[in-house]
Design a protein around this motif. Structure first.
Motif, mmCIF file in Angstrom:
data_model
loop_
_atom_site.group_PDB
_atom_site.id
_atom_site.type_symbol
_atom_site.label_atom_id
_atom_site.label_comp_id
_atom_site.label_asym_id
_atom_site.label_seq_id
_atom_site.Cartn_x
_atom_site.Cartn_y
_atom_site.Cartn_z
ATOM 1 N N SER A 129 0.833 -1.208 0.000
ATOM 2 C CA SER A 129 0.000 0.000 0.000
ATOM 3 C C SER A 129 0.866 1.256 0.000
ATOM 4 C CB SER A 129 -0.927 0.019 1.221
ATOM 5 O OG SER A 129 -1.778 -1.094 1.213
ATOM 6 N N TYR A 130 1.946 1.224 0.775
ATOM 7 C CA TYR A 130 2.861 2.370 0.813
ATOM 8 C C TYR A 130 3.501 2.602 -0.554
ATOM 9 C CZ TYR A 130 7.182 4.931 1.614
ATOM 10 O OH TYR A 130 8.214 5.832 1.510
ATOM 11 N N ALA A 131 3.970 1.533 -1.186
ATOM 12 C CA ALA A 131 4.628 1.666 -2.490
ATOM 13 C C ALA A 131 3.674 2.256 -3.533
ATOM 14 C CB ALA A 131 5.145 0.306 -2.955
ATOM 15 N N TRP A 132 2.426 1.747 -3.558
ATOM 16 C CA TRP A 132 1.467 2.243 -4.543
ATOM 17 C C TRP A 132 1.072 3.689 -4.269
ATOM 18 C CZ3 TRP A 132 -3.476 4.162 -3.941
ATOM 19 C CH2 TRP A 132 -4.184 4.398 -5.125
ATOM 20 N N LEU A 133 0.735 4.011 -3.016
ATOM 21 C CA LEU A 133 0.276 5.353 -2.682
ATOM 22 C C LEU A 133 1.399 6.367 -2.828
ATOM 23 C CD1 LEU A 133 -2.162 6.932 -1.740
ATOM 24 C CD2 LEU A 133 -1.504 6.456 0.637
ATOM 25 N N ASN A 134 2.599 6.002 -2.466
ATOM 26 C CA ASN A 134 3.740 6.902 -2.611
ATOM 27 C C ASN A 134 3.982 7.236 -4.079
ATOM 28 O OD1 ASN A 134 6.013 8.209 -1.099
ATOM 29 N ND2 ASN A 134 7.229 6.972 -2.515
ATOM 30 N N ARG A 135 3.942 6.209 -4.941
ATOM 31 C CA ARG A 135 4.127 6.428 -6.373
ATOM 32 C C ARG A 135 2.998 7.281 -6.952
ATOM 33 N NH1 ARG A 135 3.383 1.640 -7.975
ATOM 34 N NH2 ARG A 135 5.408 0.893 -7.252
ATOM 35 N N TYR A 136 1.777 7.020 -6.534
ATOM 36 C CA TYR A 136 0.619 7.753 -7.045
ATOM 37 C C TYR A 136 0.701 9.234 -6.684
ATOM 38 C CZ TYR A 136 -4.209 9.342 -7.459
ATOM 39 O OH TYR A 136 -5.343 10.055 -7.776
ATOM 40 N N LEU A 137 1.051 9.541 -5.448
ATOM 41 C CA LEU A 137 1.116 10.932 -5.013
ATOM 42 C C LEU A 137 2.246 11.688 -5.701
ATOM 43 C CD1 LEU A 137 0.452 10.493 -1.185
ATOM 44 C CD2 LEU A 137 -1.074 11.542 -2.859
ATOM 45 N N ILE A 138 3.370 11.017 -5.911
ATOM 46 C CA ILE A 138 4.507 11.676 -6.569
ATOM 47 C C ILE A 138 4.186 11.977 -8.034
ATOM 48 C CG2 ILE A 138 6.880 11.333 -7.359
ATOM 49 C CD1 ILE A 138 7.395 9.813 -4.755
ATOM 50 N N ILE A 139 3.533 11.052 -8.720
ATOM 51 C CA ILE A 139 3.272 11.210 -10.156
ATOM 52 C C ILE A 139 2.088 12.134 -10.432
ATOM 53 C CG2 ILE A 139 2.575 9.983 -12.255
ATOM 54 C CD1 ILE A 139 4.111 7.568 -11.212
ATOM 55 N N ASN A 140 1.020 11.981 -9.656
ATOM 56 C CA ASN A 140 -0.239 12.636 -10.016
ATOM 57 C C ASN A 140 -0.598 13.861 -9.184
ATOM 58 O OD1 ASN A 140 -1.145 10.625 -12.054
ATOM 59 N ND2 ASN A 140 -1.093 9.255 -10.284
ATOM 60 N N LYS A 141 0.035 14.072 -8.066
ATOM 61 C CA LYS A 141 -0.369 15.165 -7.198
ATOM 62 C C LYS A 141 0.781 16.149 -6.987
ATOM 63 C CE LYS A 141 -4.446 13.334 -6.454
ATOM 64 N NZ LYS A 141 -5.694 13.965 -6.915
ATOM 65 N N ARG A 142 0.436 17.437 -6.957
ATOM 66 C CA ARG A 142 1.436 18.472 -6.719
ATOM 67 C C ARG A 142 0.998 19.459 -5.635
ATOM 68 N NH1 ARG A 142 3.714 15.352 -9.315
ATOM 69 N NH2 ARG A 142 4.967 15.582 -11.204
ATOM 70 N N SER A 143 -0.082 19.197 -4.952
ATOM 71 C CA SER A 143 -0.617 20.131 -3.972
ATOM 72 C C SER A 143 0.153 20.055 -2.654
ATOM 73 C CB SER A 143 -2.102 19.850 -3.722
ATOM 74 O OG SER A 143 -2.262 18.593 -3.102
ATOM 75 N N GLU A 144 -0.051 21.076 -1.834
ATOM 76 C CA GLU A 144 0.581 21.103 -0.517
ATOM 77 C C GLU A 144 0.040 19.983 0.373
ATOM 78 O OE1 GLU A 144 0.809 24.250 3.170
ATOM 79 O OE2 GLU A 144 0.764 25.033 1.112
ATOM 80 N N ARG A 145 -1.232 19.660 0.170
ATOM 81 C CA ARG A 145 -1.848 18.585 0.931
ATOM 82 C C ARG A 145 -1.178 17.241 0.622
ATOM 83 N NH1 ARG A 145 -8.337 17.344 0.700
ATOM 84 N NH2 ARG A 145 -8.395 15.712 2.304
ATOM 85 N N SER A 146 -0.846 17.036 -0.645
ATOM 86 C CA SER A 146 -0.181 15.804 -1.054
ATOM 87 C C SER A 146 1.215 15.700 -0.444
ATOM 88 C CB SER A 146 -0.087 15.725 -2.576
ATOM 89 O OG SER A 146 -1.363 15.735 -3.158
ATOM 90 N N LEU A 147 1.898 16.851 -0.367
ATOM 91 C CA LEU A 147 3.227 16.849 0.231
ATOM 92 C C LEU A 147 3.169 16.487 1.710
ATOM 93 C CD1 LEU A 147 4.783 20.032 -1.446
ATOM 94 C CD2 LEU A 147 5.286 17.634 -1.952
ATOM 95 N N ARG A 148 2.144 16.998 2.405
ATOM 96 C CA ARG A 148 1.972 16.646 3.811
ATOM 97 C C ARG A 148 1.682 15.160 3.970
ATOM 98 N NH1 ARG A 148 -1.043 21.557 4.199
ATOM 99 N NH2 ARG A 148 -2.978 20.338 4.134
ATOM 100 N N LEU A 149 0.860 14.632 3.068
ATOM 101 C CA LEU A 149 0.538 13.204 3.115
ATOM 102 C C LEU A 149 1.777 12.357 2.857
ATOM 103 C CD1 LEU A 149 -1.554 11.020 3.470
ATOM 104 C CD2 LEU A 149 -2.181 11.254 1.057
ATOM 105 N N LEU A 150 2.619 12.789 1.921
ATOM 106 C CA LEU A 150 3.869 12.079 1.650
ATOM 107 C C LEU A 150 4.782 12.075 2.879
ATOM 108 C CD1 LEU A 150 4.730 13.275 -1.968
ATOM 109 C CD2 LEU A 150 4.376 10.903 -1.243
ATOM 110 N N LYS A 151 4.787 13.208 3.582
ATOM 111 C CA LYS A 151 5.612 13.292 4.788
ATOM 112 C C LYS A 151 5.126 12.308 5.848
ATOM 113 C CE LYS A 151 7.301 16.593 8.211
ATOM 114 N NZ LYS A 151 7.258 18.013 8.674
ATOM 115 N N TRP A 152 3.800 12.227 6.029
ATOM 116 C CA TRP A 152 3.250 11.286 6.996
ATOM 117 C C TRP A 152 3.488 9.840 6.561
ATOM 118 C CZ3 TRP A 152 2.130 11.883 11.793
ATOM 119 C CH2 TRP A 152 1.754 13.146 12.272
ATOM 120 N N LEU A 153 3.444 9.594 5.273
ATOM 121 C CA LEU A 153 3.726 8.252 4.771
ATOM 122 C C LEU A 153 5.161 7.843 5.085
ATOM 123 C CD1 LEU A 153 2.002 8.058 1.255
ATOM 124 C CD2 LEU A 153 1.525 6.617 3.252
#
Length: 261
Positions: A129-153
């Motif tokens: 789940s981490y591998a998929w969600l991490n890849r998805y957020l990096i490729i498809n999202k550029r918002s500040e919210r996504s960056l915070r989610l990546l940090k928590w991940l």
């Protein structure tokens, strides 16, 4: 009271807590904790669990480990891991008895089993789940919210890595220590009950465990807990006195060195 029953009660009580302490040591063995500090940690946190109801004493145990190690994640994850194996070993004893001898399962063991099952599933599912969600957020999202989610991940991934290091190559020893601790506690309960004239069977042990979580009554729970609590009050006072002595001696040595300097 029969003298030899009391002797065997003391022996099995010591063995039960030695194995429980060994389990916690296996969880914390990478941390730079002295033998004295570790034993004092176990003694005082066990006392907190005995006197604070509803297992809220585990919160104190988390804080105590954090204080000793200086790491909040180790404080949380080490105690969660310790509780996981302790509860799993307990269920290995209780569930077969309830299923085969009573024909049903009490609410407390059922809830504990469900909780452990969900935690185990979460552990197995985290890496993919981490591998998929991490890849998805990096490729498809550029918002500040996504960056915070990546940090928590990333934080969760670090915690997952710590738990994984605990389980690899050590889970068998932790499981053996957990099972041994409960077996010797059952024997301690049996000999304590015998010394006080109270009958004790595996059904009584089942009632004792359920009474801890306020799900039933137990004839042995109150007198046994009073005696064990008294033992750990004494041990905590002894180790606290030794800790204060070591601290004052250490401060005195520092003053002497500074005076010579």
């Amino acid at each position: 009271m029969n003298g030899y029953l009391i002797v065997f009660f003391v022996i099995f009580l010591i063995l039960a807590h030695l194995f429980k302490m060994a389990r916690l040591y296996l969880v914390l063995m990478e941390q730079d904790i002295s033998f004295f500090s570790f034993v004092f940690l176990y003694v005082r946190t066990t006392l907190a669990n005995l006197v604070i109801p509803f297992k809220i004493g585990e919160l104190y145990r988390i804080g105590a480990v954090y204080h000793v190690t200086g790491s909040p994640e180790i404080g949380i994850l080490s105690i969660l891991t310790d509780r996981f194996f302790d509860t799993a070993a307990l269920l290995c004893i209780i569930l077969p008895f309830e299923l085969f001898f009573t024909g049903g399962v009490n609410p407390v063991p059922a809830v504990l089993f469900l909780g452990l099952f969900l935690i185990f599933l979460s552990y197995l599912a985290f890496a993919p789940s981490y591998a998929w969600l991490n890849r998805y957020l990096i490729i498809n999202k550029r918002s500040e919210r996504s960056l915070r989610l990546l940090k928590w991940l990333d934080v969760l991934h670090e915690w997952y890595g710590y738990v994984r290091t605990l389980l690899i190559g050590r889970s068998a020893l932790i499981t053996i220590a957990s099972l041994s601790g409960w077996v010797f506690e059952i024997l301690a309960l049996k000999f304590f009950a015998g010394s006080t004239g109270i009958s004790f069977t595996i059904r009584d042990f089942n009632d004792y465990i359920n009474s801890i979580f306020l799900s039933g009554n137990s004839r042995i729970s109150r007198p046994y807990n009073i005696v064990v609590t008294a033992v750990f009050v004494f041990l905590t006072l002894v180790f606290a006195a030794l800790w204060l002595r070591r601290r004052f001696v250490g401060q005195g040595e520092i003053r002497l060195k500074e005076g010579r300097g």
